[in-house]
Design a protein around this motif. Structure first.
Motif, short mmCIF file in Angstrom:
data_model
loop_
_atom_site.label_atom_id
_atom_site.label_comp_id
_atom_site.label_asym_id
_atom_site.label_seq_id
_atom_site.Cartn_x
_atom_site.Cartn_y
_atom_site.Cartn_z
N ARG A 121 -1.13 -2.43 -8.57
CA ARG A 121 -1.56 -1.04 -8.72
C ARG A 121 -2.84 -0.92 -9.52
O ARG A 121 -3.55 0.07 -9.41
N SER A 122 -3.11 -1.90 -10.38
CA SER A 122 -4.32 -1.81 -11.21
C SER A 122 -4.84 -3.21 -11.50
O SER A 122 -4.18 -4.19 -11.20
N SER A 162 0.82 -1.21 0.00
CA SER A 162 0.00 0.00 0.00
C SER A 162 0.86 1.26 0.00
O SER A 162 0.52 2.26 -0.65
N GLN A 163 1.96 1.22 0.72
CA GLN A 163 2.87 2.36 0.75
C GLN A 163 3.48 2.63 -0.62
O GLN A 163 3.95 3.73 -0.89
N ASN A 164 3.45 1.61 -1.48
CA ASN A 164 3.97 1.75 -2.84
C ASN A 164 2.84 1.89 -3.87
O ASN A 164 3.03 1.62 -5.05
N GLN A 165 1.67 2.30 -3.39
CA GLN A 165 0.47 2.46 -4.24
C GLN A 165 0.02 1.16 -4.89
O GLN A 165 -0.59 1.16 -5.96
N GLN A 166 0.33 0.03 -4.27
CA GLN A 166 -0.16 -1.27 -4.73
C GLN A 166 -1.21 -1.72 -3.72
O GLN A 166 -0.88 -2.26 -2.66
N GLU A 226 6.67 -2.77 -8.15
CA GLU A 226 8.01 -2.79 -7.58
C GLU A 226 8.10 -3.74 -6.39
O GLU A 226 9.11 -4.41 -6.19
N ILE A 227 7.02 -3.80 -5.58
CA ILE A 227 6.99 -4.70 -4.44
C ILE A 227 6.35 -6.01 -4.88
O ILE A 227 5.21 -6.03 -5.33
N TYR A 228 7.10 -7.10 -4.77
CA TYR A 228 6.51 -8.39 -5.07
C TYR A 228 7.10 -9.45 -4.15
O TYR A 228 8.27 -9.37 -3.76
N PHE A 229 6.27 -10.43 -3.80
CA PHE A 229 6.72 -11.55 -2.98
C PHE A 229 7.18 -12.65 -3.93
O PHE A 229 6.50 -12.94 -4.92
N PRO A 230 8.33 -13.31 -3.67
CA PRO A 230 8.93 -14.18 -4.68
C PRO A 230 8.36 -15.58 -4.81
O PRO A 230 8.87 -16.38 -5.58
N ILE A 231 7.29 -15.90 -4.07
CA ILE A 231 6.66 -17.21 -4.16
C ILE A 231 5.16 -17.01 -4.30
O ILE A 231 4.58 -16.11 -3.68
N GLN A 232 4.52 -17.83 -5.11
CA GLN A 232 3.07 -17.76 -5.25
C GLN A 232 2.51 -19.17 -5.29
O GLN A 232 3.24 -20.16 -5.18
#
Length: 235
Positions: free
Chosen positions: A234-235, A115-119, A144-150
């Motif tokens: 973000r979108s 959220s702090q990165n507008q995501q 820019e912010i992503y978690f490396p496992i899904q």
């Protein structure tokens, strides 16, 4: 309860598999009824924020829908309770690759970071493939912010509800051809896998192996899948 089932998983084995191969197949996470409940949401409009036709974007052939907040309880529980043990794996990956990123120990904290990165848009999704449907190789990064496992959870039974439609992972290491991994999860199974890259130990230390994922062509029938991405968009 989902929380109890996740807590009872063999996280030592899952962690080892993620470290050594970049993915782990977890059997029987969801029940038949839970899978059918999720499939039933697809034709509703209220739970979702966005529908994507894959052909329009040259992503493949099929359709998927992103959930809106608040998420359905079962998806929220999957996301919140699977995240903490995965954060330990993710932080180890960053450590050995000497990347100055540290992931928080709770999913709520990760959401605040996004959220702090507008995501701030939810990213869990339901995917629908019918005959001849497929998904091209891709990565679900979203910002820019992503978690490396899904994770993906199979909601349909292969060889019963559909044929073909295997889950495909590719692993690209520097100066080499891509390795292909093909998985065929059963209804209720979950696959955990690397979003962007995973570390591999070489003779001179750890290096990044780039990962992509997709779905092979469905030869017949109907394939339904739940996708769990931990970071927001973000979108």
């Amino acid at each position: 309860m989902i929380k109890d089932r996740i807590a009872a998983l063999d996280w030592d084995s899952i962690t080892t598999e993620l470290h050594t191969q970049g993915y782990s197949l977890v059997a029987h996470l969801l029940t038949e009824d839970q899978c059918e409940e999720l499939i039933g949401l697809y034709e509703q409009s209220e739970p979702f924020r966005k529908t994507v036709n894959m052909e329009h974007h040259r992503f493949g052939k099929g359709e998927y829908k992103y959930f809106a907040y608040p998420l359905p309880k079962i998806i929220e529980e999957l996301r919140e309770n699977t995240y903490p043990p995965l954060s330990l794996v993710a932080n180890r990956w960053m450590e050995v690759l000497k990347i100055s990123v540290s992931y928080p120990d709770s999913h709520e904290k990760l959401k605040r970071l996004c959220s702090q990165n507008q995501q701030d848009k939810a990213t869990p999704l339901l995917l629908k493939y019918d005959k001849n449907g497929f998904n091209t190789l891709h990565q679900d990064l979203y910002g820019e912010i992503y978690f490396p496992i899904q994770a993906v959870v199979a909601l349909s039974e292969p060889e019963v509800a559909y044929t073909g439609g295997e889950f495909v992972l590719t692993e690209q290491v520097p100066r080499a051809q891509s390795k292909v991994i093909v998985l065929n999860p059963k209804k209720g199974d979950m696959i955990l896998f690397a979003v962007n890259f995973r570390p591999i130990k070489g003779t001179k230390g750890y290096y990044r192996a780039k990962m992509r994922h997709g779905v092979s062509e469905v030869r017949d029938g109907h394939r339904r899948t739940l996708g769990i991405i931990f970071h927001d968009a973000r979108s």
